[in-house]
Design an enzyme around this catalytic site. Structure first.
Site, PDB file in Angstrom:
ATOM      1  N   ASP A  11       0.843  -1.195   0.000  1.00  0.00           N
ATOM      2  CA  ASP A  11       0.000   0.000   0.000  1.00  0.00           C
ATOM      3  C   ASP A  11       0.884   1.253   0.000  1.00  0.00           C
ATOM      4  O   ASP A  11       2.077   1.197   0.317  1.00  0.00           O
ATOM      5  CB  ASP A  11      -0.877  -0.056   1.259  1.00  0.00           C
ATOM      6  CG  ASP A  11      -1.681   1.184   1.454  1.00  0.00           C
ATOM      7  OD1 ASP A  11      -2.191   1.727   0.455  1.00  0.00           O
ATOM      8  OD2 ASP A  11      -1.809   1.621   2.610  1.00  0.00           O
ATOM      9  N   ASP A  13      -0.351   5.117   0.921  1.00  0.00           N
ATOM     10  CA  ASP A  13      -0.564   6.095   2.001  1.00  0.00           C
ATOM     11  C   ASP A  13      -0.478   5.422   3.368  1.00  0.00           C
ATOM     12  O   ASP A  13      -1.178   4.447   3.636  1.00  0.00           O
ATOM     13  CB  ASP A  13      -1.936   6.763   1.855  1.00  0.00           C
ATOM     14  CG  ASP A  13      -2.039   7.524   0.547  1.00  0.00           C
ATOM     15  OD1 ASP A  13      -1.125   8.305   0.255  1.00  0.00           O
ATOM     16  OD2 ASP A  13      -3.014   7.312  -0.189  1.00  0.00           O
ATOM     17  N   ASP A 142      -1.966  -0.316   5.928  1.00  0.00           N
ATOM     18  CA  ASP A 142      -2.254   0.253   7.250  1.00  0.00           C
ATOM     19  C   ASP A 142      -3.754   0.319   7.552  1.00  0.00           C
ATOM     20  O   ASP A 142      -4.126   0.631   8.686  1.00  0.00           O
ATOM     21  CB  ASP A 142      -1.662   1.677   7.349  1.00  0.00           C
ATOM     22  CG  ASP A 142      -2.248   2.607   6.312  1.00  0.00           C
ATOM     23  OD1 ASP A 142      -2.416   2.180   5.147  1.00  0.00           O
ATOM     24  OD2 ASP A 142      -2.539   3.760   6.660  1.00  0.00           O
TER      25      ASP A 142
HETATM   26  O1  U2P Z   1      -9.766   6.994   0.419  1.00  0.00           O
HETATM   27  C1  U2P Z   1      -8.991   6.454  -0.593  1.00  0.00           C
HETATM   28  C2  U2P Z   1      -7.553   6.230  -0.150  1.00  0.00           C
HETATM   29  O2  U2P Z   1      -6.917   7.441   0.249  1.00  0.00           O
HETATM   30  C3  U2P Z   1      -6.025   7.195   1.324  1.00  0.00           C
HETATM   31  N1  U2P Z   1      -6.553   7.869   2.555  1.00  0.00           N
HETATM   32  C4  U2P Z   1      -7.666   8.619   2.476  1.00  0.00           C
HETATM   33  C5  U2P Z   1      -8.131   9.313   3.583  1.00  0.00           C
HETATM   34  C6  U2P Z   1      -7.445   9.214   4.801  1.00  0.00           C
HETATM   35  O3  U2P Z   1      -7.805   9.819   5.815  1.00  0.00           O
HETATM   36  N2  U2P Z   1      -6.333   8.442   4.844  1.00  0.00           N
HETATM   37  C7  U2P Z   1      -5.860   7.763   3.759  1.00  0.00           C
HETATM   38  O4  U2P Z   1      -4.847   7.072   3.846  1.00  0.00           O
HETATM   39  C8  U2P Z   1      -5.953   5.682   1.408  1.00  0.00           C
HETATM   40  O5  U2P Z   1      -5.046   5.276   0.347  1.00  0.00           O
HETATM   41  P1  U2P Z   1      -4.080   3.981   0.359  1.00  0.00           P
HETATM   42  O6  U2P Z   1      -3.630   3.790   1.742  1.00  0.00           O
HETATM   43  O7  U2P Z   1      -4.875   2.861  -0.198  1.00  0.00           O
HETATM   44  O8  U2P Z   1      -2.937   4.315  -0.565  1.00  0.00           O
HETATM   45  C9  U2P Z   1      -7.375   5.324   1.062  1.00  0.00           C
HETATM   46  O9  U2P Z   1      -7.540   3.967   0.751  1.00  0.00           O
HETATM   47 MG    MG Z   2      -2.860   3.118   3.393  1.00  0.00          MG
END
Ligand code: U2P
Ligand code: MG
Length: 185
Positions: A11, A13, A142
């Site tokens: 992942d 973020d 996460d």
């Molecule tokens: O909501 C879609 C994706 O954005 C990231 N996200 C969004 C809001 C938040 O408060 N925190 C956050 O991480 C996540 O992205 P990913 O971890 O999949 O890359 C969430 O799935």
């Molecule tokens: Mg994430």
């Protein structure tokens, strides 16, 4: 004897890119006198959920703004872990969900991977709202619970440790400081 070649989904973020750090930096710069939640006190996966209703639109404004996804700092050790996994012979993909308000997020996620991880990783990005549809051995993420149309995804979810996912106690948990011992690779 060769290694047991695995396919990893990593992942973005909160795992490779520091979403919460970027949010707090922008929030504190813009609203130094307003309420905020330090990372150590975060209990919900979505930042917005922990802010009072009257501040929620301001939270969204920051996350949707141009540059938010482009400027995030890398999470320490993430790039090195990806490179090492790949050099061990494993298949490594970056698997990330875009915001539904996609206008800046989608382009900037690609730009971030290109700039921070290097252009060779751009072709390994999987951008999807539903990670359960992707076939792999492990998903390192996460988010506490990862749901989608597939009730029994083929991968094992390994939680990337963050303050807001500590209630999960039935899954393996790692950071880029201990991933090799947790995965036993
Ligand atoms: O909501 C879609 C994706 O954005 C990231 N996200 C969004 C809001 C938040 O408060 N925190 C956050 O991480 C996540 O992205 P990913 O971890 O999949 O890359 C969430 O799935
Ligand atoms: Mg994430």
């Amino acid at each position: 004897m060769g290694i047991n070649k695995m396919r990893f989904l990593i992942d973005m973020d909160g795992v490779l890119s520091d979403f919460d750090g970027e949010f707090l930096k922008r929030w504190r710069e813009r609203y130094p006198d307003k309420f905020y939640v330090p990372l150590a006190e975060r209990t919900t996966f979505y930042v917005k959920q922990q802010y009072p209703d009257e501040l929620k639109p301001l939270v969204s404004e920051i996350v949707w703004a141009p540059g938010f996804f482009r400027d995030m700092m890398p999470v320490d050790g993430g790039k090195e872990a990806l490179t090492e996994m790949r050099s061990m012979g494993h298949e490594v993909f970056i698997c990330t969900s875009p915001l539904t308000t996609y206008q800046n997020c989608v382009l900037e996620k690609f730009e971030w991977v290109d700039r921070v991880l290097g252009s060779q990783w751009v072709s390994n990005i999987i951008l999807t709202k539903d990670k359960t549809l992707v076939k792999a051995d492990y998903l390192i993420d996460d988010k506490p619970n990862i749901t989608g149309v597939e009730n029994t995804p083929g991968w094992e979810h390994i939680v990337y440790d963050q303050p807001y996912n500590r209630e999960i106690d039935n899954k393996r948990r790692l950071t880029w400081g201990n991933w090799k011992s947790v995965l036993r690779i």
